[in-house]
Design a protein around this motif. Sequence first.
Motif, PDB file in Angstrom:
ATOM      1  N   ILE A  43       0.838  -1.202   0.000  1.00  9.25           N
ATOM      2  CA  ILE A  43       0.000   0.000   0.000  1.00  9.25           C
ATOM      3  C   ILE A  43       0.873   1.252   0.000  1.00  9.25           C
ATOM      4  CG2 ILE A  43      -1.635   1.336   1.378  1.00  9.25           C
ATOM      5  CD1 ILE A  43      -2.868  -1.309   2.286  1.00  9.25           C
ATOM      6  N   ALA A  44       1.923   1.262   0.833  1.00  7.91           N
ATOM      7  CA  ALA A  44       2.814   2.422   0.900  1.00  7.91           C
ATOM      8  C   ALA A  44       3.485   2.680  -0.446  1.00  7.91           C
ATOM      9  CB  ALA A  44       3.865   2.210   1.988  1.00  7.91           C
ATOM     10  N   PHE A  45       3.945   1.609  -1.099  1.00  8.12           N
ATOM     11  CA  PHE A  45       4.618   1.781  -2.394  1.00  8.12           C
ATOM     12  C   PHE A  45       3.662   2.361  -3.433  1.00  8.12           C
ATOM     13  CE2 PHE A  45       5.676   0.352  -6.669  1.00  8.12           C
ATOM     14  CZ  PHE A  45       6.992   0.753  -6.774  1.00  8.12           C
ATOM     15  N   TRP A  46       2.476   1.772  -3.575  1.00  9.39           N
ATOM     16  CA  TRP A  46       1.559   2.227  -4.613  1.00  9.39           C
ATOM     17  C   TRP A  46       1.042   3.638  -4.337  1.00  9.39           C
ATOM     18  CZ3 TRP A  46       2.104   0.072  -8.973  1.00  9.39           C
ATOM     19  CH2 TRP A  46       2.380  -1.289  -9.086  1.00  9.39           C
ATOM     20  N   GLY A  48       2.745   5.963  -2.771  1.00 10.12           N
ATOM     21  CA  GLY A  48       3.860   6.849  -3.089  1.00 10.12           C
ATOM     22  C   GLY A  48       4.052   7.029  -4.578  1.00 10.12           C
ATOM     23  N   LEU A  49       3.958   5.932  -5.338  1.00 12.37           N
ATOM     24  CA  LEU A  49       4.148   6.015  -6.788  1.00 12.37           C
ATOM     25  C   LEU A  49       3.020   6.810  -7.444  1.00 12.37           C
ATOM     26  CD1 LEU A  49       6.153   4.978  -8.933  1.00 12.37           C
ATOM     27  CD2 LEU A  49       4.588   3.069  -9.349  1.00 12.37           C
ATOM     28  N   VAL A  50       1.807   6.574  -7.023  1.00 12.21           N
ATOM     29  CA  VAL A  50       0.664   7.318  -7.574  1.00 12.21           C
ATOM     30  C   VAL A  50       0.776   8.800  -7.221  1.00 12.21           C
ATOM     31  CG1 VAL A  50      -1.835   7.634  -7.427  1.00 12.21           C
ATOM     32  CG2 VAL A  50      -0.884   5.336  -7.665  1.00 12.21           C
ATOM     33  N   ALA A  51       1.217   9.094  -6.006  1.00 10.19           N
ATOM     34  CA  ALA A  51       1.369  10.496  -5.603  1.00 10.19           C
ATOM     35  C   ALA A  51       2.391  11.209  -6.488  1.00 10.19           C
ATOM     36  CB  ALA A  51       1.796  10.570  -4.135  1.00 10.19           C
ATOM     37  N   LEU A  52       3.501  10.536  -6.803  1.00  3.63           N
ATOM     38  CA  LEU A  52       4.503  11.139  -7.688  1.00  3.63           C
ATOM     39  C   LEU A  52       3.926  11.384  -9.075  1.00  3.63           C
ATOM     40  CD1 LEU A  52       7.790   9.209  -6.776  1.00  3.63           C
ATOM     41  CD2 LEU A  52       7.061  11.486  -6.036  1.00  3.63           C
ATOM     42  N   TYR A  53       3.161  10.417  -9.580  1.00  5.22           N
ATOM     43  CA  TYR A  53       2.586  10.569 -10.918  1.00  5.22           C
ATOM     44  C   TYR A  53       1.608  11.747 -10.949  1.00  5.22           C
ATOM     45  CZ  TYR A  53       0.246   9.609 -15.306  1.00  5.22           C
ATOM     46  OH  TYR A  53      -0.270   9.726 -16.578  1.00  5.22           O
ATOM     47  N   ILE A  54       0.760  11.841  -9.943  1.00  2.00           N
ATOM     48  CA  ILE A  54      -0.219  12.932  -9.911  1.00  2.00           C
ATOM     49  C   ILE A  54       0.483  14.287  -9.856  1.00  2.00           C
ATOM     50  CG2 ILE A  54      -2.007  14.008  -8.482  1.00  2.00           C
ATOM     51  CD1 ILE A  54      -2.926  11.203  -7.714  1.00  2.00           C
ATOM     52  N   HIS A  80       9.040  14.978  -0.407  1.00  7.02           N
ATOM     53  CA  HIS A  80       8.770  14.431   0.913  1.00  7.02           C
ATOM     54  C   HIS A  80       7.822  13.232   0.845  1.00  7.02           C
ATOM     55  CE1 HIS A  80      10.570  18.240   2.049  1.00  7.02           C
ATOM     56  NE2 HIS A  80      10.567  17.887   3.329  1.00  7.02           N
ATOM     57  N   LEU A  81       6.552  13.482   0.580  1.00  8.63           N
ATOM     58  CA  LEU A  81       5.528  12.457   0.759  1.00  8.63           C
ATOM     59  C   LEU A  81       5.729  11.244  -0.148  1.00  8.63           C
ATOM     60  CD1 LEU A  81       2.927  11.597   2.178  1.00  8.63           C
ATOM     61  CD2 LEU A  81       1.650  12.774   0.367  1.00  8.63           C
ATOM     62  N   GLY A  82       5.848  11.468  -1.465  1.00  6.24           N
ATOM     63  CA  GLY A  82       5.985  10.352  -2.395  1.00  6.24           C
ATOM     64  C   GLY A  82       7.213   9.505  -2.124  1.00  6.24           C
ATOM     65  N   PRO A  83       8.414  10.100  -2.119  1.00  6.77           N
ATOM     66  CA  PRO A  83       9.617   9.318  -1.800  1.00  6.77           C
ATOM     67  C   PRO A  83       9.574   8.702  -0.407  1.00  6.77           C
ATOM     68  CG  PRO A  83      10.225  11.361  -2.890  1.00  6.77           C
ATOM     69  CD  PRO A  83       8.759  11.454  -2.596  1.00  6.77           C
ATOM     70  N   PHE A  84       8.978   9.406   0.551  1.00  4.92           N
ATOM     71  CA  PHE A  84       8.869   8.874   1.913  1.00  4.92           C
ATOM     72  C   PHE A  84       8.084   7.564   1.919  1.00  4.92           C
ATOM     73  CE2 PHE A  84       6.888   8.380   6.023  1.00  4.92           C
ATOM     74  CZ  PHE A  84       7.850   8.792   6.937  1.00  4.92           C
ATOM     75  N   LEU A  85       6.930   7.541   1.250  1.00  3.46           N
ATOM     76  CA  LEU A  85       6.100   6.335   1.228  1.00  3.46           C
ATOM     77  C   LEU A  85       6.795   5.199   0.478  1.00  3.46           C
ATOM     78  CD1 LEU A  85       2.579   7.911   0.583  1.00  3.46           C
ATOM     79  CD2 LEU A  85       3.401   6.840   2.699  1.00  3.46           C
ATOM     80  N   ILE A  86       7.474   5.523  -0.615  1.00  6.49           N
ATOM     81  CA  ILE A  86       8.179   4.488  -1.365  1.00  6.49           C
ATOM     82  C   ILE A  86       9.317   3.909  -0.534  1.00  6.49           C
ATOM     83  CG2 ILE A  86       9.660   4.083  -3.370  1.00  6.49           C
ATOM     84  CD1 ILE A  86       7.916   6.037  -4.931  1.00  6.49           C
ATOM     85  N   ALA A  87      10.097   4.762   0.127  1.00  9.28           N
ATOM     86  CA  ALA A  87      11.184   4.267   0.974  1.00  9.28           C
ATOM     87  C   ALA A  87      10.634   3.476   2.158  1.00  9.28           C
ATOM     88  CB  ALA A  87      12.036   5.439   1.472  1.00  9.28           C
TER      89      ALA A  87
END
Length: 292
Positions: A43-46, A48-54, A80-87
């Motif tokens: 869930i965290a990865f997806w 984060g990735l969706v947040a970066l795309y948006i 912050h948010l997108g990379p944070f969730l992916i990491a």
Amino acid sequence: MSTLLYWLDPWEPSPTVVIAVLVAGILFARGARHARVSISRRIAFWFGLVALYIALHTRLDYFFEHEFFMHRLQHLVLHHLGPFLIALSYPGPALRAGIPFEWRRRWLRPAAQTRIARVFFDIVFNPVIAVTLFVGLIYFWLLSPIHFKAMLDYRLYRVMNWSMVIDGLLFWWLILDPRPAPPARLAPGRRILVVIAAIPPQIILGAYIFFTPHELYPIYSICGRAFTWITPMRDQQVGGLLLWIPGSMMSVIGALIALRHWLRLSARSRLQKERERRGAGAPVTGPKARTS
């Protein structure tokens, strides 16, 4: 449905964003079937990735280019948010498992073992350089002359956004790595110090932008604002607050997670030493003990 498609339609199409997001998503989806990846990590990865795309490739990019506070919101997601969730999802094992074995053997491992790669990672994961880059990029792109040029030149604008994404991924990977050191680059205690060191400069810059009594970024007035009901000074103040409060809070959350990893690894180390001590001091119960 038409409204959703309208907002998903990119303001400035970029094949680079589409390819990067697709490759990352496909590798993670393939690898998650083989590597052990929990539901929370997926869930965290997806997210984060969706947040970066948006933040990079939707109609919202128009507002990011025409309001300062929206621009700060974009970089809050990108840095912050997108990379944070992916990491936080610790995607490394899944991404590696998603790459075909022959590709890993022939290309990935030799590339990672080259001197250039080792020197690069030694530099960017150095704690002093990591903090300097993380905070320095924020300061650099918010220098008024630099910001003016970046918002006018679409090539420089994309370099700015991608630099925030890449630096955010490197920084949060360093901080949120759940492993002990080694193989992690930093010991858990040092990770806490590194992320705490990034908080004061963000607060100072956000407060400076908020309290400055004149317009720091006139480019938004020159090019036309997306929200005419927000005054330039109010726009600037909200942007400063976004850097000041949410940006700093993300670093506080990162420090708390790093502290949690530290406590978990310390408890594991103590338990392992206790087991070794008990094993070394256990009485001998074999045949020799009976004959003696």
